[in-house]
Write an enzyme that holds these catalytic residues in place. Structure first.
Site, mmCIF file in Angstrom:
data_model
loop_
_atom_site.group_PDB
_atom_site.id
_atom_site.type_symbol
_atom_site.label_atom_id
_atom_site.label_comp_id
_atom_site.label_asym_id
_atom_site.label_seq_id
_atom_site.Cartn_x
_atom_site.Cartn_y
_atom_site.Cartn_z
ATOM 1 N N TYR A 1 0.818 -1.226 0.000
ATOM 2 C CA TYR A 1 0.000 0.000 0.000
ATOM 3 C C TYR A 1 0.845 1.267 0.000
ATOM 4 C CZ TYR A 1 0.204 -0.229 5.249
ATOM 5 O OH TYR A 1 0.567 -0.299 6.568
ATOM 6 N N GLU A 2 0.143 2.405 -0.135
ATOM 7 C CA GLU A 2 0.757 3.731 -0.274
ATOM 8 C C GLU A 2 1.707 3.784 -1.479
ATOM 9 O OE1 GLU A 2 -0.911 5.391 1.433
ATOM 10 O OE2 GLU A 2 -1.398 4.293 3.256
ATOM 11 N N GLY A 3 1.344 3.061 -2.523
ATOM 12 C CA GLY A 3 2.195 2.994 -3.710
ATOM 13 C C GLY A 3 3.087 1.776 -3.615
#
Length: 621
Positions: free
Chosen positions: A441-443
Protein backbone atom coordinates in the site's frame (compact mmCIF):
# COMPACT_ATOMS: atom_id res chain seq x y z
CA UNK A 1 16.22 -6.30 28.22
CA UNK A 2 14.08 -3.48 29.61
CA UNK A 3 11.44 -4.12 26.94
CA UNK A 4 10.99 -6.12 23.77
CA UNK A 5 9.47 -3.27 21.70
CA UNK A 6 12.43 -1.16 20.67
CA UNK A 7 15.93 -0.38 21.87
CA UNK A 8 15.60 2.95 23.64
CA UNK A 9 19.37 3.31 23.88
CA UNK A 10 19.63 3.29 20.10
CA UNK A 11 16.85 5.85 19.87
CA UNK A 12 18.67 8.19 22.25
CA UNK A 13 21.93 7.66 20.37
CA UNK A 14 20.34 8.75 17.10
CA UNK A 15 18.53 11.74 18.52
CA UNK A 16 21.26 13.13 20.75
CA UNK A 17 24.62 11.82 19.54
CA UNK A 18 24.12 11.48 15.78
CA UNK A 19 21.47 14.03 14.77
CA UNK A 20 22.00 16.37 17.75
CA UNK A 21 18.31 17.28 17.96
CA UNK A 22 19.09 19.77 20.72
CA UNK A 23 20.01 22.10 17.86
CA UNK A 24 16.32 22.20 16.93
CA UNK A 25 15.64 23.92 20.24
CA UNK A 26 17.69 26.85 19.00
CA UNK A 27 15.25 27.46 16.15
CA UNK A 28 12.36 29.87 16.55
CA UNK A 29 9.73 27.17 16.03
CA UNK A 30 10.97 25.11 18.99
CA UNK A 31 12.58 27.61 21.30
CA UNK A 32 10.20 26.57 24.10
CA UNK A 33 11.38 22.95 23.91
CA UNK A 34 14.43 21.26 25.40
CA UNK A 35 16.27 17.93 25.09
CA UNK A 36 15.00 17.00 28.56
CA UNK A 37 11.44 17.54 27.37
CA UNK A 38 12.09 15.31 24.36
CA UNK A 39 13.41 12.57 26.65
CA UNK A 40 10.46 12.93 29.01
CA UNK A 41 8.02 12.47 26.14
CA UNK A 42 9.81 9.35 24.92
CA UNK A 43 9.87 7.92 28.44
CA UNK A 44 6.10 8.37 28.63
CA UNK A 45 5.72 6.82 25.18
CA UNK A 46 7.65 3.77 26.36
CA UNK A 47 5.47 3.44 29.46
CA UNK A 48 2.23 3.57 27.46
CA UNK A 49 3.60 1.16 24.89
CA UNK A 50 4.77 -1.40 27.44
CA UNK A 51 1.71 -1.20 29.69
CA UNK A 52 -1.13 -0.72 27.20
CA UNK A 53 -0.37 -0.82 23.47
CA UNK A 54 1.81 -3.94 23.30
CA UNK A 55 -0.50 -6.08 25.49
CA UNK A 56 -3.34 -5.35 23.02
CA UNK A 57 -1.32 -6.58 20.03
CA UNK A 58 -2.19 -10.26 20.18
CA UNK A 59 -5.63 -9.61 21.67
CA UNK A 60 -6.60 -7.34 18.79
CA UNK A 61 -5.38 -9.88 16.26
CA UNK A 62 -7.46 -12.66 17.79
CA UNK A 63 -10.56 -10.56 18.51
CA UNK A 64 -10.60 -9.07 15.01
CA UNK A 65 -13.37 -6.85 13.66
CA UNK A 66 -16.97 -7.69 12.91
CA UNK A 67 -19.72 -6.19 10.75
CA UNK A 68 -23.21 -6.36 12.19
CA UNK A 69 -26.26 -4.47 10.99
CA UNK A 70 -24.19 -2.16 8.81
CA UNK A 71 -21.93 -1.14 11.72
CA UNK A 72 -18.31 -2.23 12.12
CA UNK A 73 -17.07 -3.06 15.61
CA UNK A 74 -13.33 -2.78 16.33
CA UNK A 75 -11.52 -5.10 18.78
CA UNK A 76 -12.72 -4.30 22.32
CA UNK A 77 -9.11 -4.23 23.55
CA UNK A 78 -8.47 -1.17 21.36
CA UNK A 79 -10.98 1.03 23.17
CA UNK A 80 -8.79 1.61 26.23
CA UNK A 81 -5.77 2.03 23.96
CA UNK A 82 -7.48 4.83 22.05
CA UNK A 83 -8.74 6.55 25.18
CA UNK A 84 -5.27 6.70 26.73
CA UNK A 85 -3.62 7.53 23.41
CA UNK A 86 -6.05 10.40 22.86
CA UNK A 87 -5.98 11.69 26.43
CA UNK A 88 -2.17 11.59 26.43
CA UNK A 89 -2.05 14.00 23.50
CA UNK A 90 -0.27 11.56 21.19
CA UNK A 91 -2.58 12.21 18.24
CA UNK A 92 -1.75 15.90 17.95
CA UNK A 93 1.76 16.09 19.41
CA UNK A 94 3.24 17.08 16.04
CA UNK A 95 0.32 19.31 15.04
CA UNK A 96 0.96 23.06 14.96
CA UNK A 97 -0.16 25.06 18.02
CA UNK A 98 -2.26 27.20 15.66
CA UNK A 99 -4.33 24.10 14.90
CA UNK A 100 -4.57 23.08 18.54
CA UNK A 101 -1.57 20.77 18.68
CA UNK A 102 1.63 20.66 20.71
CA UNK A 103 4.01 21.50 17.87
CA UNK A 104 6.79 18.98 18.54
CA UNK A 105 9.47 18.53 15.86
CA UNK A 106 8.66 15.83 13.35
CA UNK A 107 11.66 13.69 14.30
CA UNK A 108 10.56 13.61 17.96
CA UNK A 109 6.96 12.88 16.96
CA UNK A 110 8.13 10.05 14.75
CA UNK A 111 10.35 8.68 17.52
CA UNK A 112 7.39 8.64 19.90
CA UNK A 113 5.20 6.91 17.32
CA UNK A 114 7.82 4.20 16.90
CA UNK A 115 6.94 3.02 20.39
CA UNK A 116 3.32 2.43 19.34
CA UNK A 117 3.28 1.47 15.69
CA UNK A 118 4.30 -2.16 16.25
CA UNK A 119 0.56 -2.50 17.00
CA UNK A 120 -0.31 -1.02 13.64
CA UNK A 121 -3.80 -2.52 13.66
CA UNK A 122 -4.55 -0.18 16.56
CA UNK A 123 -2.70 2.80 15.06
CA UNK A 124 -4.84 2.36 11.93
CA UNK A 125 -7.62 4.19 13.78
CA UNK A 126 -6.02 7.40 15.16
CA UNK A 127 -3.26 7.88 12.57
CA UNK A 128 -5.36 8.16 9.38
CA UNK A 129 -7.62 10.58 11.26
CA UNK A 130 -4.64 12.79 12.09
CA UNK A 131 -3.44 12.67 8.48
CA UNK A 132 -6.88 13.49 7.11
CA UNK A 133 -7.20 16.38 9.56
CA UNK A 134 -3.88 17.73 8.30
CA UNK A 135 -5.32 17.81 4.78
CA UNK A 136 -8.16 19.95 6.08
CA UNK A 137 -5.71 22.17 7.97
CA UNK A 138 -3.77 22.89 4.77
CA UNK A 139 -6.53 22.93 2.13
CA UNK A 140 -9.82 23.36 3.97
CA UNK A 141 -11.89 26.46 4.53
CA UNK A 142 -12.15 27.98 7.98
CA UNK A 143 -15.65 26.56 8.23
CA UNK A 144 -14.37 23.05 7.41
CA UNK A 145 -11.59 23.38 9.99
CA UNK A 146 -14.04 24.23 12.74
CA UNK A 147 -16.59 21.71 11.52
CA UNK A 148 -14.26 18.73 11.10
CA UNK A 149 -10.56 19.31 11.78
CA UNK A 150 -10.74 20.32 15.43
CA UNK A 151 -12.54 17.17 16.53
CA UNK A 152 -10.37 14.95 14.35
CA UNK A 153 -7.17 16.33 15.87
CA UNK A 154 -8.72 15.94 19.31
CA UNK A 155 -9.34 12.26 18.61
CA UNK A 156 -13.09 12.61 19.08
CA UNK A 157 -13.73 11.89 15.40
CA UNK A 158 -11.97 9.46 13.11
CA UNK A 159 -10.78 9.81 9.52
CA UNK A 160 -9.60 7.78 6.54
CA UNK A 161 -8.06 8.04 3.08
CA UNK A 162 -10.55 6.73 0.50
CA UNK A 163 -8.71 6.35 -2.81
CA UNK A 164 -8.78 2.76 -3.99
CA UNK A 165 -11.51 1.28 -6.18
CA UNK A 166 -11.93 -2.15 -7.81
CA UNK A 167 -10.58 -0.74 -11.09
CA UNK A 168 -8.32 1.94 -9.63
CA UNK A 169 -5.63 0.80 -7.24
CA UNK A 170 -2.21 2.08 -8.21
CA UNK A 171 -3.85 3.50 -11.35
CA UNK A 172 -5.47 6.34 -9.43
CA UNK A 173 -6.42 8.21 -12.61
CA UNK A 174 -8.97 5.49 -13.40
CA UNK A 175 -11.24 6.52 -10.50
CA UNK A 176 -14.91 5.91 -11.37
CA UNK A 177 -16.60 7.44 -8.31
CA UNK A 178 -18.83 10.26 -9.55
CA UNK A 179 -19.52 13.62 -7.89
CA UNK A 180 -22.81 15.30 -8.77
CA UNK A 181 -22.93 19.06 -8.22
CA UNK A 182 -25.82 20.45 -6.13
CA UNK A 183 -27.39 23.94 -6.31
CA UNK A 184 -26.11 24.79 -2.81
CA UNK A 185 -22.46 24.09 -3.75
CA UNK A 186 -22.28 20.68 -2.11
CA UNK A 187 -22.02 17.38 -4.00
CA UNK A 188 -23.52 13.90 -3.98
CA UNK A 189 -21.17 10.95 -4.56
CA UNK A 190 -21.84 7.61 -6.20
CA UNK A 191 -19.31 4.80 -6.40
CA UNK A 192 -17.44 2.07 -4.53
CA UNK A 193 -14.21 2.27 -2.56
CA UNK A 194 -12.26 -0.76 -1.36
CA UNK A 195 -9.40 -1.43 1.05
CA UNK A 196 -10.34 1.60 3.15
CA UNK A 197 -8.38 1.46 6.40
CA UNK A 198 -10.62 2.13 9.44
CA UNK A 199 -13.44 2.75 6.95
CA UNK A 200 -15.91 2.19 9.78
CA UNK A 201 -15.72 1.39 13.48
CA UNK A 202 -17.28 2.14 16.84
CA UNK A 203 -14.28 3.84 18.51
CA UNK A 204 -15.28 7.42 17.64
CA UNK A 205 -18.66 9.11 17.32
CA UNK A 206 -18.07 10.25 13.74
CA UNK A 207 -15.68 9.50 10.86
CA UNK A 208 -14.70 11.93 8.09
CA UNK A 209 -13.58 10.41 4.79
CA UNK A 210 -11.50 12.33 2.23
CA UNK A 211 -12.70 10.70 -1.01
CA UNK A 212 -11.30 10.96 -4.52
CA UNK A 213 -14.01 11.37 -7.17
CA UNK A 214 -14.61 12.95 -10.56
CA UNK A 215 -17.14 15.73 -10.95
CA UNK A 216 -19.60 15.00 -13.75
CA UNK A 217 -18.23 16.40 -16.98
CA UNK A 218 -14.61 16.69 -15.81
CA UNK A 219 -11.89 15.11 -17.96
CA UNK A 220 -10.56 11.58 -17.60
CA UNK A 221 -7.24 10.87 -15.95
CA UNK A 222 -5.65 12.32 -12.83
CA UNK A 223 -6.20 15.90 -14.03
CA UNK A 224 -9.96 15.54 -13.68
CA UNK A 225 -10.05 14.23 -10.11
CA UNK A 226 -11.21 16.25 -7.11
CA UNK A 227 -11.17 15.52 -3.37
CA UNK A 228 -14.25 15.57 -1.16
CA UNK A 229 -15.05 15.30 2.53
CA UNK A 230 -17.70 12.68 3.31
CA UNK A 231 -18.77 12.46 6.98
CA UNK A 232 -20.35 9.32 8.39
CA UNK A 233 -22.89 11.53 10.13
CA UNK A 234 -23.75 14.95 8.72
CA UNK A 235 -22.88 17.82 11.04
CA UNK A 236 -25.50 20.39 11.98
CA UNK A 237 -24.77 24.11 12.17
CA UNK A 238 -24.45 23.90 15.96
CA UNK A 239 -21.88 21.10 15.73
CA UNK A 240 -24.23 18.29 16.72
CA UNK A 241 -24.56 15.20 14.60
CA UNK A 242 -27.37 14.85 12.11
CA UNK A 243 -28.50 12.03 9.85
CA UNK A 244 -26.41 9.04 8.81
CA UNK A 245 -24.87 9.73 5.42
CA UNK A 246 -25.86 7.64 2.43
CA UNK A 247 -23.08 5.10 2.23
CA UNK A 248 -22.93 1.53 3.44
CA UNK A 249 -20.18 -0.85 4.49
CA UNK A 250 -20.35 -3.77 2.08
CA UNK A 251 -17.76 -5.94 3.83
CA UNK A 252 -14.65 -6.08 5.97
CA UNK A 253 -11.72 -7.41 3.93
CA UNK A 254 -10.36 -10.75 5.17
CA UNK A 255 -6.61 -10.16 5.34
CA UNK A 256 -3.39 -12.06 5.97
CA UNK A 257 -2.59 -9.80 8.93
CA UNK A 258 -3.75 -6.67 10.74
CA UNK A 259 -6.91 -8.48 11.75
CA UNK A 260 -7.73 -5.76 14.25
CA UNK A 261 -7.83 -3.13 11.51
CA UNK A 262 -11.20 -2.65 9.84
CA UNK A 263 -10.37 -2.55 6.12
CA UNK A 264 -13.71 -1.82 4.49
CA UNK A 265 -15.62 -1.86 1.24
CA UNK A 266 -17.65 1.36 1.06
CA UNK A 267 -20.65 1.74 -1.24
CA UNK A 268 -21.36 5.44 -1.73
CA UNK A 269 -24.74 6.89 -2.70
CA UNK A 270 -26.88 3.81 -3.30
CA UNK A 271 -29.87 6.06 -2.59
CA UNK A 272 -28.45 9.08 -4.41
CA UNK A 273 -27.91 11.10 -1.25
CA UNK A 274 -24.25 10.69 -0.19
CA UNK A 275 -23.41 14.21 0.99
CA UNK A 276 -19.93 15.54 0.21
CA UNK A 277 -18.04 18.82 0.40
CA UNK A 278 -15.23 19.81 -1.93
CA UNK A 279 -11.82 20.00 -0.21
CA UNK A 280 -9.48 22.43 -1.94
CA UNK A 281 -10.00 23.36 -5.57
CA UNK A 282 -11.81 21.39 -8.26
CA UNK A 283 -9.61 19.03 -10.30
CA UNK A 284 -6.78 19.38 -7.76
CA UNK A 285 -7.57 16.20 -5.87
CA UNK A 286 -4.36 14.37 -6.71
CA UNK A 287 -2.24 17.36 -5.69
CA UNK A 288 -4.06 17.60 -2.36
CA UNK A 289 -3.98 13.88 -1.72
CA UNK A 290 -0.28 13.59 -2.48
CA UNK A 291 0.48 15.57 0.68
CA UNK A 292 -1.17 12.77 2.60
CA UNK A 293 0.46 10.08 0.47
CA UNK A 294 3.98 11.39 1.02
CA UNK A 295 3.40 11.56 4.77
CA UNK A 296 2.01 8.04 4.63
CA UNK A 297 5.11 6.75 2.83
CA UNK A 298 7.33 7.96 5.65
CA UNK A 299 4.78 6.35 7.95
CA UNK A 300 5.27 3.04 6.16
CA UNK A 301 8.98 3.40 6.81
CA UNK A 302 8.46 3.82 10.55
CA UNK A 303 5.92 0.95 10.55
CA UNK A 304 8.50 -1.26 8.86
CA UNK A 305 11.22 -0.18 11.27
CA UNK A 306 8.99 -0.83 14.26
CA UNK A 307 7.86 -4.31 13.26
CA UNK A 308 11.34 -5.28 12.11
CA UNK A 309 12.76 -3.91 15.35
CA UNK A 310 10.36 -5.72 17.63
CA UNK A 311 10.92 -8.96 15.72
CA UNK A 312 14.68 -8.57 16.13
CA UNK A 313 14.47 -7.93 19.88
CA UNK A 314 12.22 -10.94 20.39
CA UNK A 315 14.64 -13.08 18.39
CA UNK A 316 17.62 -11.89 20.46
CA UNK A 317 15.76 -12.55 23.69
CA UNK A 318 14.77 -16.04 22.57
CA UNK A 319 18.28 -16.84 21.34
CA UNK A 320 19.72 -15.94 24.74
CA UNK A 321 17.26 -18.18 26.56
CA UNK A 322 16.83 -21.19 24.26
CA UNK A 323 19.28 -23.98 25.13
CA UNK A 324 20.13 -26.30 22.28
CA UNK A 325 23.32 -27.97 21.08
CA UNK A 326 26.79 -27.69 22.50
CA UNK A 327 29.44 -25.08 21.89
CA UNK A 328 31.53 -25.30 18.73
CA UNK A 329 34.56 -26.48 20.73
CA UNK A 330 32.65 -29.39 22.28
CA UNK A 331 30.52 -30.61 19.39
CA UNK A 332 32.00 -34.13 19.58
CA UNK A 333 31.34 -34.46 23.31
CA UNK A 334 27.82 -35.91 23.83
CA UNK A 335 28.02 -35.02 27.52
CA UNK A 336 28.78 -31.35 26.88
CA UNK A 337 26.30 -28.91 28.44
CA UNK A 338 23.65 -27.36 26.21
CA UNK A 339 24.29 -23.71 25.35
CA UNK A 340 22.03 -20.80 24.37
CA UNK A 341 21.57 -20.81 20.62
CA UNK A 342 23.00 -17.28 20.40
CA UNK A 343 26.39 -18.99 20.71
CA UNK A 344 25.91 -20.80 17.39
CA UNK A 345 27.53 -19.18 14.37
CA UNK A 346 24.54 -19.20 12.03
CA UNK A 347 22.21 -17.78 14.66
CA UNK A 348 24.71 -15.01 15.32
CA UNK A 349 24.85 -14.33 11.58
CA UNK A 350 21.09 -13.94 11.40
CA UNK A 351 20.95 -11.75 14.49
CA UNK A 352 23.71 -9.47 13.26
CA UNK A 353 22.03 -9.18 9.85
CA UNK A 354 18.83 -8.16 11.62
CA UNK A 355 20.60 -5.76 13.97
CA UNK A 356 22.44 -3.98 11.16
CA UNK A 357 19.29 -3.54 9.12
CA UNK A 358 17.05 -2.40 11.98
CA UNK A 359 19.60 0.17 13.12
CA UNK A 360 20.00 1.31 9.52
CA UNK A 361 16.23 1.65 9.11
CA UNK A 362 16.06 3.75 12.25
CA UNK A 363 18.87 6.02 11.10
CA UNK A 364 17.24 6.41 7.68
CA UNK A 365 13.75 7.24 8.91
CA UNK A 366 14.94 9.56 11.69
CA UNK A 367 17.38 11.35 9.37
CA UNK A 368 14.61 11.91 6.81
CA UNK A 369 12.31 13.26 9.52
CA UNK A 370 15.10 15.55 10.77
CA UNK A 371 15.49 16.91 7.23
CA UNK A 372 11.77 17.71 7.27
CA UNK A 373 12.29 19.71 10.47
CA UNK A 374 15.06 21.67 8.78
CA UNK A 375 12.72 22.40 5.86
CA UNK A 376 10.07 23.67 8.27
CA UNK A 377 12.17 25.76 10.59
CA UNK A 378 15.73 26.50 9.45
CA UNK A 379 16.56 30.15 8.84
CA UNK A 380 19.01 29.09 6.12
CA UNK A 381 17.19 29.07 2.78
CA UNK A 382 19.89 27.01 1.07
CA UNK A 383 19.74 24.40 3.84
CA UNK A 384 15.97 24.26 3.56
CA UNK A 385 16.13 23.64 -0.17
CA UNK A 386 18.86 21.03 0.17
CA UNK A 387 16.93 19.23 2.91
CA UNK A 388 13.76 19.28 0.83
CA UNK A 389 15.65 17.68 -2.05
CA UNK A 390 17.12 14.97 0.16
CA UNK A 391 13.62 14.13 1.44
CA UNK A 392 12.32 13.84 -2.12
CA UNK A 393 15.08 11.41 -3.08
CA UNK A 394 14.98 9.38 0.13
CA UNK A 395 11.20 8.96 0.46
CA UNK A 396 10.98 6.03 -2.02
CA UNK A 397 13.93 4.41 -0.21
CA UNK A 398 12.30 4.88 3.19
CA UNK A 399 9.06 3.35 1.95
CA UNK A 400 10.28 0.54 -0.29
CA UNK A 401 13.69 -0.53 0.99
CA UNK A 402 12.62 -0.49 4.63
CA UNK A 403 9.39 -2.40 4.02
CA UNK A 404 10.97 -5.12 1.91
CA UNK A 405 14.01 -5.61 4.12
CA UNK A 406 12.03 -5.38 7.36
CA UNK A 407 9.90 -8.25 6.06
CA UNK A 408 13.13 -10.20 5.67
CA UNK A 409 13.97 -9.29 9.29
CA UNK A 410 10.68 -10.81 10.47
CA UNK A 411 11.42 -13.91 8.39
CA UNK A 412 14.81 -14.33 10.06
CA UNK A 413 13.22 -13.79 13.46
CA UNK A 414 10.92 -16.74 12.77
CA UNK A 415 13.93 -18.73 11.57
CA UNK A 416 15.74 -17.95 14.83
CA UNK A 417 12.87 -19.43 16.81
CA UNK A 418 12.80 -22.52 14.61
CA UNK A 419 9.50 -24.40 14.61
CA UNK A 420 8.18 -22.31 17.51
CA UNK A 421 8.46 -19.20 15.38
CA UNK A 422 5.94 -20.65 12.95
CA UNK A 423 3.41 -21.17 15.76
CA UNK A 424 1.06 -18.57 17.20
CA UNK A 425 2.36 -19.40 20.67
CA UNK A 426 4.97 -16.70 20.00
CA UNK A 427 4.20 -13.33 18.36
CA UNK A 428 6.89 -13.31 15.67
CA UNK A 429 4.59 -14.90 13.08
CA UNK A 430 2.13 -12.04 13.67
CA UNK A 431 4.88 -9.48 13.13
CA UNK A 432 5.45 -10.97 9.66
CA UNK A 433 1.74 -11.12 8.82
CA UNK A 434 1.13 -7.56 9.97
CA UNK A 435 4.10 -6.20 8.02
CA UNK A 436 3.58 -7.74 4.58
CA UNK A 437 1.08 -5.08 3.47
CA UNK A 438 3.75 -2.37 3.90
CA UNK A 439 5.36 -3.19 0.56
CA UNK A 440 1.99 -2.99 -1.21
CA UNK A 441 0.00 0.00 0.00
CA UNK A 442 0.76 3.73 -0.27
CA UNK A 443 2.20 2.99 -3.71
CA UNK A 444 3.54 -0.53 -4.29
CA UNK A 445 7.30 -0.80 -4.09
CA UNK A 446 7.70 -1.24 -7.82
CA UNK A 447 5.97 2.12 -8.27
CA UNK A 448 8.28 3.66 -5.68
CA UNK A 449 11.19 2.45 -7.80
CA UNK A 450 9.76 4.01 -10.97
CA UNK A 451 9.18 7.25 -9.06
CA UNK A 452 12.79 7.24 -7.89
CA UNK A 453 14.28 6.51 -11.31
CA UNK A 454 11.77 8.38 -13.43
CA UNK A 455 11.34 11.55 -11.34
CA UNK A 456 13.40 11.89 -8.20
CA UNK A 457 16.88 11.40 -9.66
CA UNK A 458 16.26 14.17 -12.17
CA UNK A 459 14.55 16.70 -9.90
CA UNK A 460 16.08 20.17 -10.08
CA UNK A 461 18.25 18.84 -12.93
CA UNK A 462 19.73 16.23 -10.64
CA UNK A 463 20.74 18.67 -7.90
CA UNK A 464 18.63 16.95 -5.23
CA UNK A 465 20.36 13.64 -5.91
CA UNK A 466 23.73 15.39 -5.94
CA UNK A 467 22.97 16.93 -2.54
CA UNK A 468 22.49 13.47 -1.09
CA UNK A 469 25.71 12.25 -2.68
CA UNK A 470 27.44 15.26 -1.16
CA UNK A 471 26.29 14.29 2.33
CA UNK A 472 27.55 10.76 1.79
CA UNK A 473 30.94 11.95 0.54
CA UNK A 474 31.30 14.29 3.52
CA UNK A 475 30.78 11.40 5.95
CA UNK A 476 33.34 9.25 4.15
CA UNK A 477 35.84 12.12 4.22
CA UNK A 478 35.33 12.50 7.96
CA UNK A 479 36.33 8.88 8.69
CA UNK A 480 38.72 7.87 5.95
CA UNK A 481 41.63 8.87 8.19
CA UNK A 482 40.37 6.87 11.17
CA UNK A 483 42.58 3.78 11.49
CA UNK A 484 39.74 1.64 12.83
CA UNK A 485 37.25 2.69 10.15
CA UNK A 486 39.23 3.63 7.07
CA UNK A 487 38.58 0.30 5.33
CA UNK A 488 34.84 0.75 5.90
CA UNK A 489 35.01 4.33 4.66
CA UNK A 490 36.82 3.13 1.54
CA UNK A 491 34.14 0.51 0.84
CA UNK A 492 31.34 3.03 1.30
CA UNK A 493 33.10 5.55 -0.96
CA UNK A 494 33.34 2.90 -3.67
CA UNK A 495 29.63 2.18 -3.40
CA UNK A 496 28.72 5.89 -3.49
CA UNK A 497 30.79 6.32 -6.64
CA UNK A 498 29.12 3.27 -8.15
CA UNK A 499 25.68 4.70 -7.36
CA UNK A 500 26.54 8.02 -9.01
CA UNK A 501 27.93 6.27 -12.10
CA UNK A 502 24.88 4.04 -12.42
CA UNK A 503 22.53 7.03 -12.21
CA UNK A 504 24.48 8.66 -15.06
CA UNK A 505 24.33 5.38 -16.98
CA UNK A 506 20.53 5.39 -16.63
CA UNK A 507 20.38 8.98 -17.87
CA UNK A 508 22.57 8.11 -20.83
CA UNK A 509 20.47 5.06 -21.65
CA UNK A 510 17.30 7.14 -21.69
CA UNK A 511 18.88 9.77 -23.95
CA UNK A 512 20.03 7.02 -26.31
CA UNK A 513 16.47 5.75 -26.62
CA UNK A 514 17.08 2.70 -24.45
CA UNK A 515 14.59 3.84 -21.82
CA UNK A 516 13.55 0.26 -21.04
CA UNK A 517 16.90 -0.28 -19.28
CA UNK A 518 16.10 2.11 -16.40
CA UNK A 519 12.42 1.11 -16.47
CA UNK A 520 13.11 -2.62 -16.38
CA UNK A 521 15.78 -2.21 -13.69
CA UNK A 522 14.10 0.44 -11.55
CA UNK A 523 13.46 -1.88 -8.61
CA UNK A 524 16.97 -3.40 -8.59
CA UNK A 525 18.31 0.17 -8.68
CA UNK A 526 16.18 1.20 -5.71
CA UNK A 527 17.38 -1.78 -3.69
CA UNK A 528 20.97 -1.06 -4.71
CA UNK A 529 20.59 2.56 -3.66
CA UNK A 530 18.99 1.46 -0.39
CA UNK A 531 22.10 -0.58 0.42
CA UNK A 532 24.39 2.36 -0.37
CA UNK A 533 22.34 4.73 1.79
CA UNK A 534 22.31 2.22 4.64
CA UNK A 535 26.06 1.70 4.34
CA UNK A 536 26.59 5.46 4.55
CA UNK A 537 24.36 5.89 7.61
CA UNK A 538 25.86 2.90 9.41
CA UNK A 539 29.36 4.26 8.74
CA UNK A 540 28.28 7.58 10.21
CA UNK A 541 26.90 5.78 13.28
CA UNK A 542 30.08 3.73 13.60
CA UNK A 543 32.18 6.88 13.46
CA UNK A 544 30.32 8.50 16.32
CA UNK A 545 30.25 5.25 18.31
CA UNK A 546 33.97 4.62 17.82
CA UNK A 547 34.81 8.06 19.15
CA UNK A 548 32.70 7.44 22.27
CA UNK A 549 34.20 3.96 22.68
CA UNK A 550 37.72 5.30 22.46
CA UNK A 551 36.87 7.79 25.22
CA UNK A 552 35.63 5.02 27.50
CA UNK A 553 38.60 2.79 26.73
CA UNK A 554 41.08 5.58 27.35
CA UNK A 555 39.53 6.40 30.71
CA UNK A 556 39.72 2.73 31.77
CA UNK A 557 43.09 1.93 30.26
CA UNK A 558 41.65 -0.56 27.76
CA UNK A 559 43.51 -1.48 24.58
CA UNK A 560 40.86 -1.72 21.85
CA UNK A 561 43.15 -3.85 19.71
CA UNK A 562 43.06 -6.58 22.39
CA UNK A 563 40.01 -8.76 21.79
CA UNK A 564 40.04 -10.15 25.32
CA UNK A 565 40.04 -6.70 26.88
CA UNK A 566 37.24 -5.56 24.56
CA UNK A 567 35.09 -8.57 25.51
CA UNK A 568 35.66 -7.89 29.20
CA UNK A 569 34.81 -4.21 28.70
CA UNK A 570 31.54 -5.12 26.96
CA UNK A 571 30.53 -7.30 29.91
CA UNK A 572 31.37 -4.62 32.48
CA UNK A 573 30.13 -1.45 30.76
CA UNK A 574 26.72 -1.22 29.07
CA UNK A 575 27.61 1.92 27.11
CA UNK A 576 30.79 0.32 25.82
CA UNK A 577 28.83 -2.78 24.78
CA UNK A 578 26.38 -0.57 22.92
CA UNK A 579 29.11 1.27 21.01
CA UNK A 580 30.92 -1.99 20.21
CA UNK A 581 27.64 -3.27 18.81
CA UNK A 582 27.30 -0.15 16.67
CA UNK A 583 30.69 -0.60 15.08
CA UNK A 584 30.13 -4.34 14.63
CA UNK A 585 26.78 -3.80 12.91
CA UNK A 586 28.32 -1.29 10.50
CA UNK A 587 31.24 -3.57 9.76
CA UNK A 588 28.99 -6.54 9.08
CA UNK A 589 26.69 -4.60 6.75
CA UNK A 590 29.52 -2.94 4.82
CA UNK A 591 31.53 -6.15 4.46
CA UNK A 592 28.70 -8.64 3.90
CA UNK A 593 25.71 -6.76 2.47
CA UNK A 594 27.15 -3.78 0.61
CA UNK A 595 29.13 -6.00 -1.83
CA UNK A 596 25.75 -7.05 -3.26
CA UNK A 597 25.80 -3.66 -5.01
CA UNK A 598 28.47 -4.93 -7.41
CA UNK A 599 26.37 -7.92 -8.46
CA UNK A 600 23.37 -5.66 -9.12
CA UNK A 601 25.49 -3.35 -11.26
CA UNK A 602 26.75 -6.28 -13.30
CA UNK A 603 23.19 -7.41 -13.89
CA UNK A 604 21.91 -3.96 -14.86
CA UNK A 605 24.82 -3.14 -17.17
CA UNK A 606 24.33 -6.40 -19.04
CA UNK A 607 21.36 -4.61 -20.63
CA UNK A 608 19.49 -7.88 -20.60
CA UNK A 609 15.75 -7.23 -20.90
CA UNK A 610 14.40 -10.72 -20.41
CA UNK A 611 11.63 -9.35 -18.22
CA UNK A 612 10.41 -7.24 -21.16
CA UNK A 613 11.14 -9.59 -24.03
CA UNK A 614 9.52 -12.78 -22.76
CA UNK A 615 6.11 -13.33 -24.41
CA UNK A 616 3.18 -13.36 -21.98
CA UNK A 617 2.30 -16.85 -23.18
CA UNK A 618 5.72 -18.14 -22.14
CA UNK A 619 5.17 -17.51 -18.42
CA UNK A 620 2.77 -20.42 -18.11
CA UNK A 621 0.76 -22.45 -20.57
Amino acid sequence: MANLILEGRDQRFLLHELLKTEDLCGMEAWKEFSPDMFDMVLTEAERLAVEVIFPALVAGDREGCRLEGGQVYAPPSFRRCLELYRDGGWINMGVSPEAGGQGFPYVITLAAKEWFIHNFAFLCYPEPAQAAAHLIEVYGTEAQKRKYMDKMYAGVWGGTMALTEPSAGSDVGNVKTKAIRQPDGTFRLQGTKIFITSGDHDLTENIVHPVLARIEGDPAGTGGISLFLVPKYLVNDDGTLGRRNDYTIGAIEEKMGLHGSATCVMNLGDNGDCYAELLGEERQGIKVMFQLMNEARIGVGIQSLSLGGIAYLHAVNYAKERLQGSSLLEMKNPEAPRVPIIQHADVRRMLLWMKAHVEGFRALTYYTAYCEDLVRASADEALRDKSKGIIEVLTPIVKAYCSDMAFKVTELAIQTYGGYGYCSEYPVEQFMRDLKIASIYEGANGIQALDLVGRKLGMKKGMYFMSLLGEMNATVAAYQGNAALKDLASDVQKSVNTLAELAMYFAGSAKAGKFLIPVGNAYPFLMLMGKVVMGWLLLWEAGVARERLEGIASAKGIDLSDGGQVSALAKADADAAFYIGKVSAARYFIKHVLPEVDAAVTSIRSEDLSMIDIPEEAFAS
